[in-house]
Design an enzyme around this catalytic site. Structure first.
Site, PDB file in Angstrom:
ATOM      1  CG  ASP A 148      -1.572   1.669   1.408  1.00 42.75           C
ATOM      2  OD1 ASP A 148      -2.914   1.638   0.543  1.00 42.75           O
ATOM      3  OD2 ASP A 148      -1.442   1.641   2.320  1.00 42.75           O
ATOM      4  CG  ASP A 195      -0.960   2.917   6.267  1.00 41.59           C
ATOM      5  OD1 ASP A 195      -1.430   2.627   5.109  1.00 41.59           O
ATOM      6  OD2 ASP A 195      -1.456   3.811   7.239  1.00 41.59           O
ATOM      7  CG  ASP A 210      -3.971  -1.118   2.859  1.00 37.99           C
ATOM      8  OD1 ASP A 210      -4.224  -0.915   2.221  1.00 37.99           O
ATOM      9  OD2 ASP A 210      -3.635  -0.002   3.825  1.00 37.99           O
TER      10      ASP A 210
END
Length: 638
Positions: free
Chosen positions: A334, A534, A538
């Site tokens: 990410d 995080d 996600d």
């Protein structure tokens, strides 16, 4: 019989494996001491209690598996071997054999306790996700505001969302303008401006404007509800490696039991052995063939690796994931909050000649009264530069454009290019060209003017973590075949960040379900894939990945709960350490398995060629278990 389930005593419900192993260990020690002191009666009272407490869980699971699934497993095999040793000890009045059987149960009980403790997984993921959804929504019906439960909302309802509130469900804006923090859902690093006709998502946070939404789909079809379902689905899938281990364990146990039965029946007919010798050899076979060393080949190694990782700020939630991380061949990152800091910061100031200080003074005077994250970053930057400014008056925000005010009775402007430059002339070509280059690199540029004169521009961006570039380079050196970046941000910003840190493949403007699709695509090509993230957005991809890795400090509760591994200090270079530790653990496990199997074969051969005694078989069996366990403890060293 197929519906039989052996009940679990109430006193073992809380922490059954740990409590049982501790009590079993104490009782085995007391029983052995009683025998050494010639207190046979006391020993024969204590040792059976050790068998019951230490072996209950294995017996319950083994019998349940036998009756429900018609399968034999290692748990039942261990109980049979231990009871055989106890029975033979009573028959031949060799009471130390009862202690040997109790020690077998104790070893297996400790292994089960350690495994149960290490393999604990939290179930708070879904509950944390649910915290992002409101229970009720403000619905406008017949011109009046009503509180309605989310589940009772209907397509066509108009919902009112006030400043600072969570958006209760997906919908389209029919009235109002505001900036929304979509980071929890889409991962976008900057708040997004929304106006009439734009869609908003449940779980996002409204800014300063009042919005009226029209619901165009059922609440259960909202994006946040799809995230919840994706997490639930991915977490219930059993990894292929776990399925293989279960099949191998049951197949091994079945083969040993069948062989033990044959060895207890056939020798008198084929080789003329006495029945006492036959049963004795068969029991030794069950003892030395019991796969304690084989089972100890894995868990102590993984537990040592987990302890090693914890010392270095790497939290492995699942022992199996320590092995899997070593097999990773592709990693998806990410962007926001993982590869970047996740907060907008001033990255460059472009000022007209001798105007930099005045530029910051004017910008800070206006932005100090703004609640916008970009304004906050400019205000904080000015404070860091120790710039002093005068209080602005008549400050007015222009939605989606900028902010104006007066400083010393002269007009000040801060905002987008079109907003500021159409009100103030005289901008130099080099300043415009520099600003355009920054925008092309994915930066957000804020223009500043005062008293009808241009002062310059300030570039704001989500900054890359200092260690990100080095971490990506080291991952490539480790042989990771593909590294990709996933983000909800626009393509221009995403590619700018990717170029800076050395990632070639970028997937931008993704929703959570699209991230899952990318991870699945990587899994089809590379099988074992890691996902590093995080945010709440996600969580589905973290759950879908072979190994989900969350940032410990920046990570949301959902990401931390869903992930298999947590980098506690948000240090990306620890991912390299985790992979190396995983590869090392896999090598040690393979070495231990080879040693355990070789020793079992050696003991089995000695049983029928050299006619070893049962105590010697137990010593060899337990000695190999200890050696394998000590081998696994090598991972405690860095």
């Amino acid at each position: 019989m197929s519906s039989l389930t052996i009940p679990r005593p109430a006193f073992l419900k809380q922490h059954p494996e740990v409590i049982a192993a501790m009590l079993c260990g104490v009782l085995v020690l007391l029983g052995w001491l009683a025998l050494q002191s010639d207190w046979l009666g006391l020993a024969l009272l204590i040792l059976p209690a050790a068998y019951v407490i230490g072996g209950y869980e294995s017996a319950r699971e083994g019998l349940t598996t036998l009756f429900q699934e018609k399968e034999l497993d290692v748990d039942l095999l261990m109980i049979v071997a231990a009871l055989g040793a106890a029975g033979l000890g009573l028959w031949r009045q060799e009471y130390n054999l009862i202690v040997d059987g109790a020690i077998l149960i104790l070893i297996f009980s400790i292994s089960g306790a350690l495994e149960g403790y290490a393999m604990q997984r939290t179930e708070r993921s879904i509950r944390s996700l649910m915290n992002l959804t409101s229970d009720v929504a403000r619905v406008l019906r017949n011109g009046r505001e009503q509180s309605v439960a989310i589940a009772q909302l209907q397509i066509g309802d108009e919902v009112l969302v006030k400043p600072g509130e969570l958006v209760p469900t997906d919908g389209a804006i029919v009235e109002g303008f505001s900036t929304l923090n979509q980071a929890p859902i889409t991962g976008e690093s900057m708040p997004v401006e929304k106006t009439v006709g734009d869609e908003v998502f449940a779980g996002t946070i409204n800014g300063n404007g009042v919005l009226k939404l029209k619901i165009h789909q059922p609440p259960e079809s909202s994006l946040i509800q799809r995230v919840i379902r994706l997490v639930e689905q991915a977490q219930t899938e059993t990894p292929p490696s776990q399925q293989f281990i279960e099949r191998f364990e049951r197949g091994y146990a079945k083969a040993i039991v069948i062989a033990g039965i044959l060895l207890a029946i056939l020798p008198p007919f084929f080789w003329g052995w006495s029945w006492e010798t036959t049963i004795y050899r068969a029991l030794i076979f069950l003892v030395v063939a019991s796969p304690c060393a084989l089972m100890a080949a894995i868990m102590p190694t993984l537990l040592s690796g987990i302890a090693n990782g914890a010392r270095q700020g790497i939290l492995f939630k699942n022992g199996a994931q320590l092995e899997l991380i070593g097999r990773v061949r592709a990693i998806a990152f990410d962007k926001t909050g993982t590869l970047t800091m996740g907060k907008p910061q001033v990255v460059e100031v472009i000022a007209m000649p001798k105007a930099e200080t005045q530029l910051l003074q004017v910008a800070a005077a206006l932005e100090s009264l703004s609640e916008h994250p970009i304004g906050e970053s400019i205000f904080q930057y000015a404070r860091q530069q120790r710039v002093e400014w005068k209080q602005a008056t008549n400050v007015q925000a222009h939605a989606g454009q900028g902010i104006t005010g007066e400083i010393g009775q002269k007009q000040a402007l801060v905002g987008k290019a079109a907003f500021v430059r159409e009100r103030v002339n005289g901008w130099s070509d080099w300043l415009i060209a520099s600003a355009q280059q920054l925008e092309e690199a994915g930066k957000t540029v804020v223009w500043v003017a005062y008293a009808g004169e241009p002062l310059g521009a300030i570039a704001v961006a989500d900054t890359v973590r200092p260690e990100a570039k080095n971490a990506i380079a080291r991952l490539k050196q480790l042989g990771i075949q593909e590294i990709v970046m996933l983000t909800g941000d626009n393509e221009r910003t995403a590619r700018s960040i990717a170029r800076e840190i050395g990632i070639d493949q970028v997937y931008s403007e993704l929703l959570p379900e699209h991230k899952v699709d990318v991870v699945r695509s990587l899994q089809r090509r590379y099988q074992t894939v890691a996902m590093v993230g995080d945010g709440i957005n996600d969580a589905p991809a973290l759950a879908q990945a072979s190994v989900g890795i969350a940032m410990g400090t920046a990570g949301s509760d959902v990401a931390l709960d869903t992930a298999d591994i947590v980098l506690m200090a948000d240090r990306l270079e620890r991912l390299v350490t985790a992979i190396r530790l995983g590869r090392r653990s896999e090598r040690v496990v393979k070495q231990n398995i080879a040693f355990a199997l070789s020793f079992i074969v050696l003991l089995l051969t000695a049983n029928f060629i050299s006619h070893i005694t049962l105590p010697l078989g137990v010593i060899g069996h337990e000695g190999s278990t200890v050696l394998v366990t000590l081998s696994g403890l090598r991972l405690l060293k860095n």
